[in-house]
Scaffold this motif. Sequence first.
Motif, PDB file in Angstrom:
ATOM      1  N   VAL A 108       0.867  -1.176   0.000  1.00 47.80           N
ATOM      2  CA  VAL A 108       0.000   0.000   0.000  1.00 47.80           C
ATOM      3  C   VAL A 108       0.901   1.222   0.000  1.00 47.80           C
ATOM      4  O   VAL A 108       2.122   1.106   0.042  1.00 47.80           O
ATOM      5  CB  VAL A 108      -0.940   0.014   1.233  1.00 47.80           C
ATOM      6  CG1 VAL A 108      -1.888  -1.170   1.212  1.00 47.80           C
ATOM      7  CG2 VAL A 108      -0.132   0.027   2.535  1.00 47.80           C
ATOM      8  N   LYS A 150      -3.967   8.069   5.886  1.00 49.05           N
ATOM      9  CA  LYS A 150      -5.398   8.351   5.775  1.00 49.05           C
ATOM     10  C   LYS A 150      -6.207   7.396   6.650  1.00 49.05           C
ATOM     11  O   LYS A 150      -7.108   7.812   7.381  1.00 49.05           O
ATOM     12  CB  LYS A 150      -5.824   8.232   4.310  1.00 49.05           C
ATOM     13  CG  LYS A 150      -7.301   8.512   4.061  1.00 49.05           C
ATOM     14  CD  LYS A 150      -7.624   8.368   2.585  1.00 49.05           C
ATOM     15  CE  LYS A 150      -9.117   8.597   2.337  1.00 49.05           C
ATOM     16  NZ  LYS A 150      -9.453   8.401   0.903  1.00 49.05           N
ATOM     17  N   TRP A 151      -5.880   6.088   6.578  1.00 49.33           N
ATOM     18  CA  TRP A 151      -6.632   5.095   7.336  1.00 49.33           C
ATOM     19  C   TRP A 151      -6.468   5.274   8.842  1.00 49.33           C
ATOM     20  O   TRP A 151      -7.348   4.914   9.614  1.00 49.33           O
ATOM     21  CB  TRP A 151      -6.180   3.674   6.946  1.00 49.33           C
ATOM     22  CG  TRP A 151      -6.483   3.314   5.527  1.00 49.33           C
ATOM     23  CD1 TRP A 151      -7.479   3.800   4.740  1.00 49.33           C
ATOM     24  CD2 TRP A 151      -5.755   2.391   4.709  1.00 49.33           C
ATOM     25  NE1 TRP A 151      -7.419   3.234   3.484  1.00 49.33           N
ATOM     26  CE2 TRP A 151      -6.378   2.363   3.438  1.00 49.33           C
ATOM     27  CE3 TRP A 151      -4.649   1.571   4.933  1.00 49.33           C
ATOM     28  CZ2 TRP A 151      -5.933   1.554   2.401  1.00 49.33           C
ATOM     29  CZ3 TRP A 151      -4.202   0.754   3.902  1.00 49.33           C
ATOM     30  CH2 TRP A 151      -4.829   0.752   2.657  1.00 49.33           C
ATOM     31  N   GLU A 180      -1.924   6.242   2.027  1.00 54.77           N
ATOM     32  CA  GLU A 180      -3.082   5.431   2.416  1.00 54.77           C
ATOM     33  C   GLU A 180      -3.010   5.071   3.901  1.00 54.77           C
ATOM     34  O   GLU A 180      -4.012   5.126   4.625  1.00 54.77           O
ATOM     35  CB  GLU A 180      -3.140   4.164   1.565  1.00 54.77           C
ATOM     36  CG  GLU A 180      -3.632   4.408   0.146  1.00 54.77           C
ATOM     37  CD  GLU A 180      -3.549   3.182  -0.736  1.00 54.77           C
ATOM     38  OE1 GLU A 180      -4.354   3.090  -1.676  1.00 54.77           O
ATOM     39  OE2 GLU A 180      -2.681   2.315  -0.479  1.00 54.77           O
ATOM     40  N   ARG A 209      -8.227  -0.956  -5.273  1.00 56.70           N
ATOM     41  CA  ARG A 209      -8.108   0.268  -4.476  1.00 56.70           C
ATOM     42  C   ARG A 209      -6.647   0.636  -4.218  1.00 56.70           C
ATOM     43  O   ARG A 209      -6.256   1.779  -4.303  1.00 56.70           O
ATOM     44  CB  ARG A 209      -8.832   0.090  -3.138  1.00 56.70           C
ATOM     45  CG  ARG A 209     -10.346   0.038  -3.287  1.00 56.70           C
ATOM     46  CD  ARG A 209     -11.026  -0.028  -1.953  1.00 56.70           C
ATOM     47  NE  ARG A 209     -10.783   1.183  -1.161  1.00 56.70           N
ATOM     48  CZ  ARG A 209     -11.268   1.386   0.048  1.00 56.70           C
ATOM     49  NH1 ARG A 209     -12.003   0.455   0.622  1.00 56.70           N
ATOM     50  NH2 ARG A 209     -10.996   2.488   0.703  1.00 56.70           N
ATOM     51  N   GLY A 210      -5.839  -0.350  -3.874  1.00 60.52           N
ATOM     52  CA  GLY A 210      -4.427  -0.075  -3.623  1.00 60.52           C
ATOM     53  C   GLY A 210      -3.588  -0.333  -4.862  1.00 60.52           C
ATOM     54  O   GLY A 210      -4.047  -0.131  -5.985  1.00 60.52           O
TER      55      GLY A 210
END
Length: 496
Positions: free
Chosen positions: A392, A399-400, A396, A482-483
Amino acid sequence: MPARAFVPQEQLEVEPDTFEAVSQEETAIMPYLPEVEEIGENPAIPEKLLRARFAKLEKSIPLTYHKSSHEFVEYFIYKKAHFTRMVMERMPLYFPMFEKALQKHGLPTELKYLSMIESGLNPTIISHARAGGLWQFMPATGREFGLYQDKYVDERFEPAKATEAACLYLKQLYNIFGDWELALASYNTGPGNVKRAMRRSRGTTFWTIYNVLPRETRSYVPQYVAMNYMMNYGADHGIYPENTEFPVPHDTIHVNGYIDLLSFCQQSGMNFEEIRKLNPQITKTSLPEQTRDFILKVPSVQYTYFVSNRDTIMSACTRKNGLLPAVMLARADSTGTDSLGRAATAFPYASVASADVDEEEDEPSAVSRTRKSSHTVRRGETLMSISRKYHVTVSELKKWNHLRRSSINRGQRLVLWKEVKVAEPRTRVASAEPEKPKVATISHNRHTKKRYHTVQKGDTLWIISQRYGLEIGQLKKKNRIRGNSIKPGQRLIISS
């Protein structure tokens, strides 16, 4: 302690059917040359002059005056004038491309001088540590940044792709440190070594951690400063290019399947050395049967003859053991016209093929599912190392986990979202036909069929997108990714 310069790198080891190694005279500078002589109390070039000129040259990247940078200026003038002259002569070959790529990524254009220190602007050079190309990527780092490598092709040696990868890596390093001198040092020794030096010295800049860095890394930034100076003030010291090199005008042929490049040159009247210089990423004298969409650059001056005699030429150089390959396609540049402005056409004897699988194969479909997982931070881990582990991005992870900074603590628990493929069996009757191979000819039935790519070991989204002429965003959207994580055996939709 005097600074150390770089020693000549060794050349690519070749097998009998590989390209011949270049001469040792054209090698770059790499760590461990005999020590540079210390400047005395009365250096040949006044310190005041260098300080003033460094200040004039400085843009985004600091050009700090230091005893070591002074030593390297004099080293490049008095001991390595031939090397300085050589890289000056090669500047027109690569600097326009470097400047365009750096500008595209919003990076300082003066980073173009870094490749001179890394490789001496020699695209096929390999270091003793097996780093290769203009930007000296190690094999694993090259693959991480999308540079394909196998027995026949090594994209670390392809100037444009290697430059793109270098821009991505340099941008990543600057995002980690927020300081160009530290980013340059970490390009040489790795971000982990720089962070360890920062912890040991409690320093936050290159010069405050200078004494605890590996010896060759201490020399790296001063050499960059000195090379920047030489490329701008070399003529003031009697060093200037004598035999300037310029790019060879070329056209392109798209190749699918086996091709003997020595036979190709013999049949077309092309110079093998020119083919080699135009295509430094090819490490042998042929391309294998499994070659797909390889763009072969050929000199424009011989392209007219090639177009007029292409059937005879390609028939002779694409035979293996006396037989024509099952798949071979060569065509003009992807712009649709050749150097004469004519439309591109496929060779009449060649069949078009790609790594596609017919939609009608009887196998379960895969549905994407996003699952939550977690990771407990261990000693020595960083957001960068964790992002690589789980495929990833750092952004990301931030953000997560609602992180504003890149600092994390041992024992901290991080949330991760990973996309997994869940098999859903199809409710169709199995076909009685034999199983189709993974690489199949494109069907041209009246019904439009989806095209797929089966992920191979070493594939990345970037490699696959380049192979099929797609944007990475397009590819991810088609496959609901998504990743950036993909796995061998995974089937990706290429077109529908």
